[in-house]
Design a protein around this motif. Structure first.
Motif, PDB file in Angstrom:
ATOM      1  N   ASP A 172       2.073   4.793   9.492  1.00  0.00           N
ATOM      2  CA  ASP A 172       0.322   4.273   9.214  1.00  0.00           C
ATOM      3  C   ASP A 172       0.404   2.788   9.489  1.00  0.00           C
ATOM      4  N   ASN A 213       0.800  -1.222  -0.095  1.00  0.00           N
ATOM      5  CA  ASN A 213      -0.103   0.060   0.007  1.00  0.00           C
ATOM      6  C   ASN A 213       0.924   1.227  -0.008  1.00  0.00           C
ATOM      7  N   PRO A 214       1.369   1.590  -1.126  1.00  0.00           N
ATOM      8  CA  PRO A 214       2.564   2.782  -1.230  1.00  0.00           C
ATOM      9  C   PRO A 214       1.826   4.142  -0.584  1.00  0.00           C
ATOM     10  N   SER A 215       0.587   4.129  -0.616  1.00  0.00           N
ATOM     11  CA  SER A 215      -0.102   5.432  -0.100  1.00  0.00           C
ATOM     12  C   SER A 215       0.106   5.406   1.415  1.00  0.00           C
ATOM     13  N   LEU A 216       0.304   4.475   1.998  1.00  0.00           N
ATOM     14  CA  LEU A 216       0.313   4.393   3.301  1.00  0.00           C
ATOM     15  C   LEU A 216       1.913   4.606   3.959  1.00  0.00           C
ATOM     16  N   LEU A 217       2.171   5.534   4.998  1.00  0.00           N
ATOM     17  CA  LEU A 217       3.528   5.656   5.538  1.00  0.00           C
ATOM     18  C   LEU A 217       3.948   4.593   6.307  1.00  0.00           C
TER      19      LEU A 217
END
Length: 70
Positions: free
Chosen positions: A21, A14-18
């Motif tokens: 996160d 999930n590249p949108s998650l840091l």
């Protein structure tokens, strides 16, 4: 798989998650499972397993090296 490997895998998928996160997601899931088990509920993760708490009678254990009762 360790907790840190699970966090890394979730972050990678999930590249949108840091990273932080992803850690929060894993921690929230584990805390929710622990809370549910403490309340006496059964936790079922489809395709993975079922978790529940069982009460057992006390018993004498043995140290496998010495044979001494514990």
């Amino acid at each position: 798989m360790t907790r840190s490997e699970l966090v890394a895998r979730i972050a990678k998928l999930n590249p949108s998650l840091l990273q932080n996160d992803a850690e929060n997601v894993v921690e929230t899931i584990f805390e929710t499972i622990k809370k549910s088990l403490k309340e006496g509920n059964r936790v079922e993760l489809r395709g993975f397993g079922v978790f529940s708490v069982r009460q057992r009678k006390a018993r004498q254990g043995r140290n496998p090296r010495t044979g001494e009762e514990v």
